[in-house]
Design a protein around this motif. Structure first.
Motif, short mmCIF file in Angstrom:
data_model
loop_
_atom_site.label_atom_id
_atom_site.label_comp_id
_atom_site.label_asym_id
_atom_site.label_seq_id
_atom_site.Cartn_x
_atom_site.Cartn_y
_atom_site.Cartn_z
N TYR A 82 0.83 -1.20 0.00
CA TYR A 82 0.00 0.00 0.00
C TYR A 82 0.86 1.26 0.00
O TYR A 82 1.77 1.41 0.82
CB TYR A 82 -0.92 0.02 1.23
N HIS A 118 -4.91 10.08 -3.34
CA HIS A 118 -5.08 8.77 -3.97
C HIS A 118 -4.26 7.75 -3.19
O HIS A 118 -3.33 8.12 -2.47
CB HIS A 118 -4.54 8.77 -5.41
N TYR A 119 -4.61 6.51 -3.36
CA TYR A 119 -3.77 5.47 -2.80
C TYR A 119 -3.71 4.28 -3.75
O TYR A 119 -4.52 4.18 -4.70
CB TYR A 119 -4.23 5.05 -1.40
N SER A 120 -2.76 3.41 -3.49
CA SER A 120 -2.58 2.23 -4.34
C SER A 120 -2.46 1.00 -3.45
O SER A 120 -1.79 1.03 -2.41
CB SER A 120 -1.32 2.38 -5.19
N TYR A 121 -3.10 -0.08 -3.88
CA TYR A 121 -3.02 -1.33 -3.13
C TYR A 121 -2.34 -2.42 -3.94
O TYR A 121 -2.48 -3.61 -3.63
CB TYR A 121 -4.41 -1.77 -2.65
N LYS A 128 -0.77 -1.28 -10.57
CA LYS A 128 -1.92 -0.93 -11.42
C LYS A 128 -3.24 -0.87 -10.67
O LYS A 128 -4.30 -0.68 -11.29
CB LYS A 128 -2.04 -1.88 -12.61
N ASP A 129 -3.21 -1.00 -9.35
CA ASP A 129 -4.43 -0.92 -8.55
C ASP A 129 -4.41 0.36 -7.72
O ASP A 129 -3.59 0.50 -6.79
CB ASP A 129 -4.53 -2.12 -7.61
N THR A 130 -5.31 1.28 -8.06
CA THR A 130 -5.35 2.54 -7.34
C THR A 130 -6.79 2.92 -7.04
O THR A 130 -7.73 2.39 -7.65
CB THR A 130 -4.69 3.68 -8.16
N SER A 169 -0.28 6.74 -10.97
CA SER A 169 0.05 5.51 -11.67
C SER A 169 1.03 4.71 -10.84
O SER A 169 1.87 5.28 -10.13
CB SER A 169 0.64 5.80 -13.05
N ARG A 170 0.91 3.41 -10.97
CA ARG A 170 1.84 2.52 -10.26
C ARG A 170 2.11 1.33 -11.18
O ARG A 170 1.38 0.35 -11.19
CB ARG A 170 1.25 2.06 -8.93
N PHE A 178 5.32 5.12 -7.10
CA PHE A 178 3.95 5.62 -7.12
C PHE A 178 4.02 7.06 -7.56
O PHE A 178 4.62 7.89 -6.88
CB PHE A 178 3.32 5.47 -5.72
#
Lengths: 109, 113
Positions: free
Chosen positions: B31, B47-50, B53-55, B67-68, B74
């Motif tokens: 995360y 924003h956050y990312s898990y 490509k999952d945000t 973008s990740r 990130f």
């Protein structure tokens, strides 16, 4: 909207005194965390208290949690000039932490 | 120990220009988060990312994209910067999955003229 709200917004004390900051939140939580931020720096994790705990200690820090009142307090005992910083409470919301606006603590020597 | 590098640390740009802030972690924490900090508002989640490509969006996501493409990076992009996006931006990683404890970077100060 922000989950936690700290009180007071600002606090000025003398070295050696205790500092108490309060945090109120709106919805149920799994845990509540306190962070510290020195001027111009990132936040640093201080202490976490779980929803089934009422009090927790770490060095000169004491945190209490009252889930019935949806509130927490952070006590710093025997404050030092180096404790001058902003302090934030944070509550969990799904997969992110939601922060309050913070309490700015100034400790003068 | 977890490590985060934010770049650039300081940037001054003009209204309407694109800006990308980078957050790089030295470990493989799943995360990652972008927050902005403004006087009187505290920290607000952008924003956050898990995962790669999952945000997902946070409280103040309008005007920002992320973008990740790799676990360690990130990116936060302001497609067309506005003066209201003048702020200090913090990246954070979740280092304790059970508790949600975050480790923060040192921040990126962005000024939009």
């Amino acid at each position: 909207s922000q989950q936690g709200e700290e009180d007071p917004q600002a606090l000025s004390i003398q070295e050696g005194e205790n500092a108490t900051m309060n945090c109120s939140y709106k919805t149920s939580i799994n845990n509540l965390q306190w962070y510290r931020q020195n001027s111009g720096r990132g936040l640093v994790h201080l202490i976490l208290i779980r929803s089934n705990e009422r009090e927790k200690h770490s060095g000169r820090l004491r945190v209490t949690l009252d889930t019935s009142k949806k509130s927490s307090s952070l006590l710093i005992t025997a404050s030092r000039a180096a404790d001058t910083a902003s302090y934030f409470c944070a509550t969990d919301a799904r997969t992110a932490l939601i922060f309050g606006k913070g309490t700015t603590l100034s400790v003068s020597s | 120990d977890a490590g985060i590098t934010q770049s650039p640390r300081h940037k001054v740009t003009e209204t309407g220009t694109p800006v990308t802030l980078r957050c790089h972690q030295t470990e493989n924490h799943r995360y990652m988060y972008w927050y902005r900090q403004d006087p009187g508002h505290g920290l607000r989640l952008i924003h956050y990312s898990y995962g790669v490509k999952d945000t997902d969006k946070g409280e103040v996501s309008d005007g920002y994209s992320v973008s990740r493409s790799k676990t360690e990076d990130f990116l936060l992009t302001l497609e067309s910067a506005t003066s209201s996006q003048t702020s200090v931006y913090f990246c954070a990683i979740m280092i304790q999955g059970e508790t949600g404890e975050l480790f923060f970077g040192e921040g990126s100060r962005l000024t939009v003229l």
